[in-house]
Design an enzyme around this catalytic site. Structure first.
Site, PDB file in Angstrom:
ATOM      1  N   ASN A   1       0.686  -1.057   0.304  1.00 50.54           N
ATOM      2  CA  ASN A   1       0.217   0.429  -0.107  1.00 50.54           C
ATOM      3  C   ASN A   1       0.953   1.469  -0.173  1.00 50.54           C
ATOM      4  O   ASN A   1       2.214   1.181   0.725  1.00 50.54           O
ATOM      5  CB  ASN A   1      -0.529  -0.084   1.374  1.00 50.54           C
ATOM      6  CG  ASN A   1      -2.137   1.043   1.148  1.00 50.54           C
ATOM      7  OD1 ASN A   1      -2.545   1.759   0.069  1.00 50.54           O
ATOM      8  ND2 ASN A   1      -2.486   1.680   2.889  1.00 50.54           N
ATOM      9  N   HIS A  20       0.736   4.709   1.724  1.00 50.76           N
ATOM     10  CA  HIS A  20      -0.432   6.275   2.590  1.00 50.76           C
ATOM     11  C   HIS A  20       0.303   7.218   2.781  1.00 50.76           C
ATOM     12  O   HIS A  20       1.799   7.653   2.520  1.00 50.76           O
ATOM     13  CB  HIS A  20      -0.186   5.125   4.072  1.00 50.76           C
ATOM     14  CG  HIS A  20      -0.890   6.158   4.864  1.00 50.76           C
ATOM     15  ND1 HIS A  20      -2.473   5.762   4.924  1.00 50.76           N
ATOM     16  CD2 HIS A  20      -0.899   7.030   5.746  1.00 50.76           C
ATOM     17  CE1 HIS A  20      -2.750   6.996   5.861  1.00 50.76           C
ATOM     18  NE2 HIS A  20      -1.564   7.403   6.505  1.00 50.76           N
ATOM     19  N   SER A  35       4.401   7.068   2.836  1.00 52.77           N
ATOM     20  CA  SER A  35       4.877   6.038   3.066  1.00 52.77           C
ATOM     21  C   SER A  35       4.350   4.622   1.853  1.00 52.77           C
ATOM     22  O   SER A  35       3.194   4.713   2.159  1.00 52.77           O
ATOM     23  CB  SER A  35       4.902   5.434   4.582  1.00 52.77           C
ATOM     24  OG  SER A  35       5.026   6.342   5.047  1.00 52.77           O
TER      25      SER A  35
END
Ligand code: AMP
Ligand code: GLY
Length: 642
Positions: free
Chosen positions: A540, A542, A569
């Site tokens: 992912n 973020h 991140s």
């Protein structure tokens, strides 16, 4: 009566044309102008001819007439654009090659686009700009609703150097100013960047009819893995695996015939080789024409003529006489594969180094070696142009042809020789990934752009959204990717994730890449993407410097807290909220931002750079997990050194 043929040009392509035509039982005499010192004694040469001197064309034509040339065959693009075919024909020399008016389809990108539009040929959306400032203002406008990627082309012939494929708006703007400065461009075509596989497809045309050759694939970039500047072509092969047989008929009816009709309507009958450079999406079957050339491709001609079983001469003669209807419907090619690797001079394509001595056991002839940028200087052969020679291999398979071509390449050496080591090689098996997104999917686009640019060895096998109308799905569909929507029913997370897994299963993704997927994943789904070594194969990005500001609205939280730094991140996903191991981070200053929107804009630029970069090593799985300490569940991901 045997025929007299004159081949015009001096490069590898013309070597192939002269070699093939000289083998015709109908041809008695073969002349080349100017030809090349390295072509051996089989051809009668007119070495003093300089095809870049337009004012000498009338003299050349007169000489050809006196030599009773039955057919002149023109190889390169510039003399065609400068009207050499018109001059030869006006002196009564039958010629294979289009008039200047018809060759404009190559010489002017803007004209080619006009013709394609009028003929209904699929091509990238585009704008024409007649000045630098117009081009820049078009780009400003477009950067909001086009993408991913823009292509800036200058209007005239530029030896393959007038095209810039750009991933970002600022690159496109730089390309405009650079093409204006270094290529003297003032008219531009700005078009949408397309993705897919490229094909070079040529047809012999007699003004009305088209007979297609087999398709070939060219490698245009200078460096391995399609990196570095565009060139005239660093290698090619034919046939191209995976191209369905019925595709040829579609090309003929949807591209070649409509374009011939449109050119005829404009009083510019096309006789010669029309070359369509295509982008093709094998999954959707869609294709677009990127460009037309008005001649054989170089180095595609070398492999196509190597494979051609028919005698080339009657084909060229029939095309020049507008009599292709007297010929068979198809041209015959051997089933063998042929592959060529080009050896180029140091400094190519910008400023090729001349006069480097060529060491070669023997100046082997076609169809093994084709010579281009070479001349003889006091008994030695030296480099005299960009693409010095091409080494061809043939074989029952592409792999066999490739091995032979490279073996031949190694018999020729000169200082600074450049060549690609990956012609016809299937690159590293790309990692199959599925992208999950809920919104516009700008990170999806950034990833796809990186893949297409060869910067990320991955393949997006499917895009999935929890919203049926998410723009990301439309974008995926537009480039022929499977676009799946699995909409959750209220409160039934387990059933929804079952459905997600079921929808993805046929595509067998190895990683899930979340790009603004606004749902928390349950252990069940994560378990399905856990590696043998225990880490998560769900990634992912973020919008914060984790572990600060986890949860929704990372940029907003940072802004509202008065943080001086924001960041993005990339982390592996586990059951916690944004708590899995962090793989990559980038911070940026927001001290001077006055609105959240400003922070978000800056953040997106960072994300689009960071995510593909981080995926590069995450997908390679060349990393290890550290346990920080025995009591902590926190783990750290580190790139393994070797
Ligand atoms: P052209 O001379 O127009 O064929 O452009 C040279 C090369 O640039 C092509 O072979 C492609 O690799 C690339 N190219 C041109 N137009 C596009 C486009 N619209 N989308 C993606 N790549 C392109
Ligand atoms: N190899 C590409 C061209 O001849 O234009």
């Amino acid at each position: 009566m045997k025929k007299t043929v004159l081949v015009l040009g001096s490069g590898g392509r013309e070597h192939a044309l002269a070699w093939k035509l000289a083998r015709s039982p109908q041809v008695g005499r073969l002349m080349v102008a100017p030809g090349n010192d390295a072509w051996g004694p089989d051809y009668e040469r007119w070495p003093e001819i300089n095809l870049s001197e337009r004012e000498s064309y009338a003299r050349l034509a007169e000489r050809a007439r006196q030599a009773r040339v039955d057919l002149a065959v023109i190889g390169p693009d510039n003399p065609l654009a400068d009207g050499l075919a018109d001059v030869l024909i006006s002196h009564g020399v039958p010629t294979f090659g289009p008039s200047a008016a018809a060759a404009r389809i190559e010489a002017s990108k803007a004209f080619a686009k006009e013709v394609m539009q009028a003929a209904g040929v699929p091509t990238a959306r585009f704008f024409r700009a007649d000045s630098v400032s117009e081009a820049l203002s078009i780009l400003d406008r477009l950067s909001k609703d086009w993408g991913p990627g823009w292509v800036v082309k200058c209007d005239g012939l530029a030896l393959g150097k007038g095209v810039r494929v750009c991933a970002f708006p600022h690159e496109a703007r730089d390309a405009v100013t650079d093409l204006a400065k270094n290529a003297g461009a003032s008219t531009f075509v700005i078009e949408e960047r397309l993705f897919g596989e490229e094909l070079s497809w040529m047809a012999l045309c007699d003004g009305k009819r088209a007979v297609l050759l087999d398709p070939a694939r060219d490698h245009k970039r200078l460096g391995d893995a399609d990196t570095g500047p565009n060139t005239g072509g660093m290698g090619a092969f034919s046939p191209v695996p995976g191209v369905p047989a019925e595709f040829a008929e579609r090309m003929k009816n949807e591209v070649f015939l409509p374009v011939l009709r449109e050119l005829e309507r404009r009083g510019a009958e096309f006789k010669g080789v029309l070359y369509a450079g295509l982008m093709w999406n094998p999954r959707s079957g869609k294709f677009w024409v990127l460009e037309f050339n008005a001649r054989f491709g170089d180095p595609e001609a070398q492999v196509l003529l190597t494979r051609m079983e028919d005698d080339l001469f009657p084909w060229c003669e029939a095309a020049a006489r507008c009599e292709l209807d007297t010929m068979p419907e198809k041209m015959r090619f051997s089933r063998e594969s042929a592959l060529i690797v080009v050896g180029a001079a140091a400094g190519y394509p910008d400023s090729p180094e001349r006069d480097q001595v060529i060491a070669c056991e023997k100046m082997i002839d076609p169809p093994s070696l084709f010579w281009g940028g070479v001349r003889k200087k006091s008994d030695r052969y030296v480099t005299a142009g960009g693409r010095v020679f091409g080494a061809v291999g043939t074989g029952a398979s592409l792999a066999e042809a490739r091995t032979r071509a490279y073996a031949r390449l190694s018999t020729v050496q000169f200082s600074g020789m450049q060549f690609r080591s990956d012609i016809g090689a299937s690159s590293d098996q790309p990692v199959p990934i599925a992208v999950l997104a809920s919104g516009r999917g700008s990170n999806f686009e950034a990833i796809q752009t990186a893949i297409e640019a060869g910067a990320l060895s991955a393949r997006i096998v499917a895009v999935l959204s929890d919203k049926a109308d998410a723009p990301v799905l439309a974008k995926a569909r537009a480039i022929g990717l499977p676009a799946l929507s699995v909409v959750p029913r209220k409160g039934d997370r387990a059933a929804h994730e079952e459905a997600v897994l079921a929808a993805l299963r046929p595509y067998a993704p190895h990683f899930l890449v979340l790009a603004g997927y606004m749902r928390i994943l349950s252990p069940k789904l994560l378990q399905a993407f856990r590696s043998d070594r225990g880490y998560s194969r769900v990634v992912n990005i973020h919008p914060s410097l984790l572990p600060s500001f986890s949860g929704a609205g990372g940029y907003r939280q940072a802004f509202e807290h008065g943080a001086q730094l924001a960041g993005a991140s990339v982390h592996l996903v586990d059951e916690s909220l944004d708590g899995g191991p962090i793989c990559a981070q980038e911070a940026f200053s927001i001290a001077d931002c006055r609105t959240v929107e400003e922070v978000e804009r800056r953040g997106l630029v960072v994300e689009h750079r960071l995510y593909p970069e981080a995926l590069r090593w995450i997908l390679s799985e060349r990393f290890v997990m550290d346990k920080m300490d025995k009591s902590s569940e926190n783990r750290r991901a580190r790139v393994r050194q070797n």
